[in-house]
Design a protein around this motif. Structure first.
Motif, PDB file in Angstrom:
ATOM      1  N   ARG A  44       0.841  -1.204   0.000  1.00  0.00           N
ATOM      2  CA  ARG A  44       0.000   0.000   0.000  1.00  0.00           C
ATOM      3  C   ARG A  44       0.873   1.250   0.000  1.00  0.00           C
ATOM      4  NH1 ARG A  44      -5.647  -0.954   0.544  1.00  0.00           N
ATOM      5  NH2 ARG A  44      -6.026  -3.060   1.293  1.00  0.00           N
ATOM      6  N   THR A  45       0.325   2.310  -0.581  1.00  0.00           N
ATOM      7  CA  THR A  45       1.007   3.600  -0.554  1.00  0.00           C
ATOM      8  C   THR A  45       0.745   4.260   0.797  1.00  0.00           C
ATOM      9  OG1 THR A  45      -0.924   4.767  -1.386  1.00  0.00           O
ATOM     10  CG2 THR A  45       0.588   3.872  -3.031  1.00  0.00           C
ATOM     11  N   GLY A  46       1.363   5.419   1.012  1.00  0.00           N
ATOM     12  CA  GLY A  46       1.154   6.148   2.260  1.00  0.00           C
ATOM     13  C   GLY A  46      -0.304   6.496   2.495  1.00  0.00           C
ATOM     14  N   SER A  47      -1.061   6.678   1.414  1.00  0.00           N
ATOM     15  CA  SER A  47      -2.478   7.036   1.562  1.00  0.00           C
ATOM     16  C   SER A  47      -3.362   5.804   1.733  1.00  0.00           C
ATOM     17  CB  SER A  47      -2.941   7.834   0.340  1.00  0.00           C
ATOM     18  OG  SER A  47      -2.890   7.014  -0.815  1.00  0.00           O
ATOM     19  N   GLY A  48      -2.748   4.624   1.684  1.00  0.00           N
ATOM     20  CA  GLY A  48      -3.519   3.397   1.916  1.00  0.00           C
ATOM     21  C   GLY A  48      -4.003   2.710   0.656  1.00  0.00           C
ATOM     22  N   ALA A  49      -3.763   3.323  -0.516  1.00  0.00           N
ATOM     23  CA  ALA A  49      -4.200   2.689  -1.768  1.00  0.00           C
ATOM     24  C   ALA A  49      -3.216   1.587  -2.163  1.00  0.00           C
ATOM     25  CB  ALA A  49      -4.281   3.731  -2.881  1.00  0.00           C
ATOM     26  N   LEU A  50      -3.661   0.707  -3.053  1.00  0.00           N
ATOM     27  CA  LEU A  50      -2.754  -0.328  -3.555  1.00  0.00           C
ATOM     28  C   LEU A  50      -1.538   0.333  -4.198  1.00  0.00           C
ATOM     29  CD1 LEU A  50      -2.261  -3.382  -4.319  1.00  0.00           C
ATOM     30  CD2 LEU A  50      -3.311  -2.811  -6.524  1.00  0.00           C
ATOM     31  N   ASP A  51      -0.354  -0.114  -3.814  1.00  0.00           N
ATOM     32  CA  ASP A  51       0.898   0.393  -4.380  1.00  0.00           C
ATOM     33  C   ASP A  51       1.194  -0.440  -5.634  1.00  0.00           C
ATOM     34  OD1 ASP A  51       3.455   1.091  -5.026  1.00  0.00           O
ATOM     35  OD2 ASP A  51       4.341   0.512  -3.102  1.00  0.00           O
ATOM     36  N   VAL A  52       0.774   0.067  -6.800  1.00  0.00           N
ATOM     37  CA  VAL A  52       0.894  -0.723  -8.030  1.00  0.00           C
ATOM     38  C   VAL A  52       2.362  -1.000  -8.380  1.00  0.00           C
ATOM     39  CG1 VAL A  52       0.350  -0.822 -10.492  1.00  0.00           C
ATOM     40  CG2 VAL A  52      -1.350   0.036  -8.875  1.00  0.00           C
ATOM     41  N   PRO A  53       3.271   0.007  -8.326  1.00  0.00           N
ATOM     42  CA  PRO A  53       4.684  -0.323  -8.578  1.00  0.00           C
ATOM     43  C   PRO A  53       5.225  -1.345  -7.569  1.00  0.00           C
ATOM     44  CG  PRO A  53       4.339   2.049  -8.707  1.00  0.00           C
ATOM     45  CD  PRO A  53       3.074   1.464  -8.153  1.00  0.00           C
ATOM     46  N   GLY A  54       4.774  -1.235  -6.316  1.00  0.00           N
ATOM     47  CA  GLY A  54       5.201  -2.204  -5.299  1.00  0.00           C
ATOM     48  C   GLY A  54       4.713  -3.602  -5.637  1.00  0.00           C
ATOM     49  N   LEU A  55       3.479  -3.686  -6.127  1.00  0.00           N
ATOM     50  CA  LEU A  55       2.938  -4.980  -6.545  1.00  0.00           C
ATOM     51  C   LEU A  55       3.742  -5.529  -7.721  1.00  0.00           C
ATOM     52  CD1 LEU A  55       0.667  -7.163  -6.463  1.00  0.00           C
ATOM     53  CD2 LEU A  55      -0.573  -5.747  -8.114  1.00  0.00           C
ATOM     54  N   ALA A  56       4.061  -4.640  -8.676  1.00  0.00           N
ATOM     55  CA  ALA A  56       4.846  -5.067  -9.841  1.00  0.00           C
ATOM     56  C   ALA A  56       6.217  -5.580  -9.399  1.00  0.00           C
ATOM     57  CB  ALA A  56       4.987  -3.911 -10.828  1.00  0.00           C
ATOM     58  N   ASP A  57       6.818  -4.937  -8.388  1.00  0.00           N
ATOM     59  CA  ASP A  57       8.115  -5.406  -7.883  1.00  0.00           C
ATOM     60  C   ASP A  57       7.994  -6.812  -7.291  1.00  0.00           C
ATOM     61  OD1 ASP A  57       9.325  -3.079  -8.657  1.00  0.00           O
ATOM     62  OD2 ASP A  57       9.272  -2.145  -6.654  1.00  0.00           O
ATOM     63  N   GLU A  58       6.905  -7.047  -6.569  1.00  0.00           N
ATOM     64  CA  GLU A  58       6.686  -8.382  -5.991  1.00  0.00           C
ATOM     65  C   GLU A  58       6.517  -9.421  -7.099  1.00  0.00           C
ATOM     66  OE1 GLU A  58       6.782  -9.443  -2.968  1.00  0.00           O
ATOM     67  OE2 GLU A  58       6.570  -7.699  -1.663  1.00  0.00           O
ATOM     68  N   ILE A  59       5.771  -9.031  -8.145  1.00  0.00           N
ATOM     69  CA  ILE A  59       5.573  -9.953  -9.269  1.00  0.00           C
ATOM     70  C   ILE A  59       6.913 -10.224  -9.956  1.00  0.00           C
ATOM     71  CG2 ILE A  59       4.504 -10.193 -11.559  1.00  0.00           C
ATOM     72  CD1 ILE A  59       2.082  -8.651 -10.445  1.00  0.00           C
ATOM     73  N   ALA A  60       7.724  -9.157 -10.096  1.00  0.00           N
ATOM     74  CA  ALA A  60       9.043  -9.318 -10.732  1.00  0.00           C
ATOM     75  C   ALA A  60       9.900 -10.292  -9.928  1.00  0.00           C
ATOM     76  CB  ALA A  60       9.733  -7.961 -10.841  1.00  0.00           C
ATOM     77  N   ALA A  61       9.837 -10.172  -8.596  1.00  0.00           N
ATOM     78  CA  ALA A  61      10.617 -11.077  -7.745  1.00  0.00           C
ATOM     79  C   ALA A  61      10.155 -12.513  -7.945  1.00  0.00           C
ATOM     80  CB  ALA A  61      10.466 -10.659  -6.281  1.00  0.00           C
ATOM     81  N   GLN A  62       8.838 -12.676  -8.066  1.00  0.00           N
ATOM     82  CA  GLN A  62       8.302 -14.026  -8.267  1.00  0.00           C
ATOM     83  C   GLN A  62       8.730 -14.576  -9.629  1.00  0.00           C
ATOM     84  OE1 GLN A  62       5.111 -15.273  -6.338  1.00  0.00           O
ATOM     85  NE2 GLN A  62       5.367 -17.281  -7.254  1.00  0.00           N
ATOM     86  N   LEU A  63       8.723 -13.707 -10.646  1.00  0.00           N
ATOM     87  CA  LEU A  63       9.094 -14.171 -11.988  1.00  0.00           C
ATOM     88  C   LEU A  63      10.556 -14.604 -12.037  1.00  0.00           C
ATOM     89  CD1 LEU A  63       7.159 -11.592 -14.199  1.00  0.00           C
ATOM     90  CD2 LEU A  63       6.742 -14.051 -14.033  1.00  0.00           C
ATOM     91  N   ARG A  64      11.386 -13.991 -11.190  1.00  0.00           N
ATOM     92  CA  ARG A  64      12.795 -14.407 -11.156  1.00  0.00           C
ATOM     93  C   ARG A  64      12.937 -15.815 -10.587  1.00  0.00           C
ATOM     94  NH1 ARG A  64      13.686  -8.858 -10.047  1.00  0.00           N
ATOM     95  NH2 ARG A  64      13.620  -9.149  -7.797  1.00  0.00           N
ATOM     96  N   GLU A  65      11.925 -16.253  -9.828  1.00  0.00           N
ATOM     97  CA  GLU A  65      11.965 -17.602  -9.256  1.00  0.00           C
ATOM     98  C   GLU A  65      11.100 -18.567 -10.064  1.00  0.00           C
ATOM     99  OE1 GLU A  65      10.666 -17.070  -5.264  1.00  0.00           O
ATOM    100  OE2 GLU A  65      12.176 -15.544  -4.867  1.00  0.00           O
ATOM    101  N   ALA A  66      10.840 -18.204 -11.319  1.00  0.00           N
ATOM    102  CA  ALA A  66       9.937 -19.009 -12.145  1.00  0.00           C
ATOM    103  C   ALA A  66      10.478 -20.415 -12.335  1.00  0.00           C
ATOM    104  CB  ALA A  66       9.769 -18.333 -13.503  1.00  0.00           C
ATOM    105  N   PRO A  67       9.572 -21.383 -12.595  1.00  0.00           N
ATOM    106  CA  PRO A  67      10.033 -22.743 -12.881  1.00  0.00           C
ATOM    107  C   PRO A  67      11.056 -22.716 -14.008  1.00  0.00           C
ATOM    108  CG  PRO A  67       7.641 -22.674 -12.706  1.00  0.00           C
ATOM    109  CD  PRO A  67       8.116 -21.252 -12.666  1.00  0.00           C
ATOM    110  N   GLY A  68      12.117 -23.493 -13.874  1.00  0.00           N
ATOM    111  CA  GLY A  68      13.242 -23.412 -14.803  1.00  0.00           C
ATOM    112  C   GLY A  68      12.904 -23.775 -16.228  1.00  0.00           C
ATOM    113  N   GLN A  69      11.908 -24.628 -16.415  1.00  0.00           N
ATOM    114  CA  GLN A  69      11.584 -25.078 -17.759  1.00  0.00           C
ATOM    115  C   GLN A  69      10.237 -24.535 -18.184  1.00  0.00           C
ATOM    116  OE1 GLN A  69      13.585 -26.693 -19.616  1.00  0.00           O
ATOM    117  NE2 GLN A  69      15.075 -27.648 -18.251  1.00  0.00           N
ATOM    118  N   GLY A  70      10.122 -24.195 -19.455  1.00  0.00           N
ATOM    119  CA  GLY A  70       8.827 -23.783 -19.974  1.00  0.00           C
ATOM    120  C   GLY A  70       8.777 -22.307 -20.301  1.00  0.00           C
TER     121      GLY A  70
END
Ligand SMILES: [Zn+2]
Length: 318
Positions: A44-70
């Motif tokens: 969340r941002t300081g105002s309490g809304a969804l932090d979209v760039p923060g969410l994208a960073d979390e998704i990016a971190a997950q994509l770096r741990e993607a299954p090795g094949q496929g």
């Protein structure tokens, strides 16, 4: 995730289930295998809304741990709110503090893969439809009870959508004409009785200063259910009323769409309480004109993961 050889033909989708409290993510292949499931606090941002760039960073971190094949077929995202008709923008998501946010484009520009957006209720229904409690049904009603309450009718042809492209927005159907005031401006809305927030607020309002003997800030629905089990009259009354309200709405939906099995999911679906018993009883009584057999009401089989599984399913079925 760019393997060579036969395994590189495996396609994965990243399912993202955005909730008001937590975001859940995981990779799912076309066979429904889920790997790398994660749950983390909704950024969340300081105002309490969804932090979209923060969410994208979390998704990016997950994509770096993607299954090795496929290969990555796309990203599916379930959102608790109203989307535009094309399902590319979040028109209004009160629990995320968002209005008119082009979420699909914001995520898509970061990764060159399709981003499929839909209501979290639709994603939950899709998850239960293919791999969960409704795997045997080609037609069923999914009811999600969490912070709010929503429903989705899955038909043999796919998701039933209202003219705005959304599922069945049952949360603000009036069930008690002279009932409790709702933030939507109406009164007696289903959500005021059945949702986690509605139950908590009603219990606290009725119990006053003695609302939470544990000294916590809010009375959780789990606590209300435990109190009901111990014979607390107020808790029993509220859960019974909530069940009657839910059963009434389901009976009304049967009048419109015909009878079908019901799968109850969402954050509160694990509650085995007066609420569901009361809902089934009410549905059996009020639905007599359309029911040809006792109503079938099942708990979700994937209460934590249906949203992620369904979001991935939405990518593959697009
Ligand atoms: Zn309302």
């Amino acid at each position: 995730m760019k393997g060579r050889g036969p395994l590189s033909r495996i396609e994965w989708a990243l399912g993202v289930d955005i909730g008001g409290t937590n975001v859940k993510t995981g990779f799912v292949n076309r066979d429904g295998m889920l790997v790398g499931f994660r749950s983390f606090p909704t950024p969340r941002t300081g105002s309490g809304a969804l932090d979209v760039p923060g969410l994208a960073d979390e998704i990016a971190a997950q994509l770096r741990e993607a299954p090795g094949q496929g290969t990555l077929a796309g990203i599916g995202v379930g959102v608790p709110g109203l989307l535009n008709e094309e399902r590319t923008e979040v028109r209004y998501a009160v629990n995320l503090g968002l209005s008119d946010v082009p979420l699909a484009a914001l995520l898509q520009k970061r990764w060159n893969v399709p981003v499929t957006l839909d209501s979290d209720v639709v994603m939950g229904a899709l998850g239960e439809s293919r791999r969960g409690a409704a795997a045997e049904f080609d037609r069923f009603l999914y009811v999600a009870i969490g912070t709010g309450v929503g429903a989705c009718l899955i038909e043999p042809e796919g998701v039933y959508r209202n003219p705005m492209g959304g599922p069945l927005n049952i949360g603000h159907m009036a069930v008690y004409p002279e009932g409790v005031d709702c933030a939507c401006g109406n009164r007696g809305c289903l959500e005021r009785y059945v949702s986690g927030l509605g139950l908590t607020e009603r219990y606290e309002a009725a119990a006053g200063g003695s609302a939470n003997p544990d000294g916590g800030s809010r009375v959780s629905v789990e606590r209300i259910c435990a109190l009901a089990d111990q014979g607390d009259a107020l808790a029993r009354k509220l859960l019974t009323e909530a069940g009657r309200a839910l059963g009434t709405v389901c009976a009304n939906l049967f009048q419109l769409f015909g009878e079908c099995p019901i799968v109850v999911g969402g954050g509160l679906s694990r509650i085995r309480s007066l609420l569901l018993e009361s809902a089934v009883r009410e549905l059996a009584q009020r639905g007599r004109a359309v029911l040809t057999a006792p109503p079938v009401v099942l708990p979700a089989a994937l209460p934590d993961r249906a949203g992620v599984m369904g979001a991935a399913e939405a990518v593959f079925s697009k």
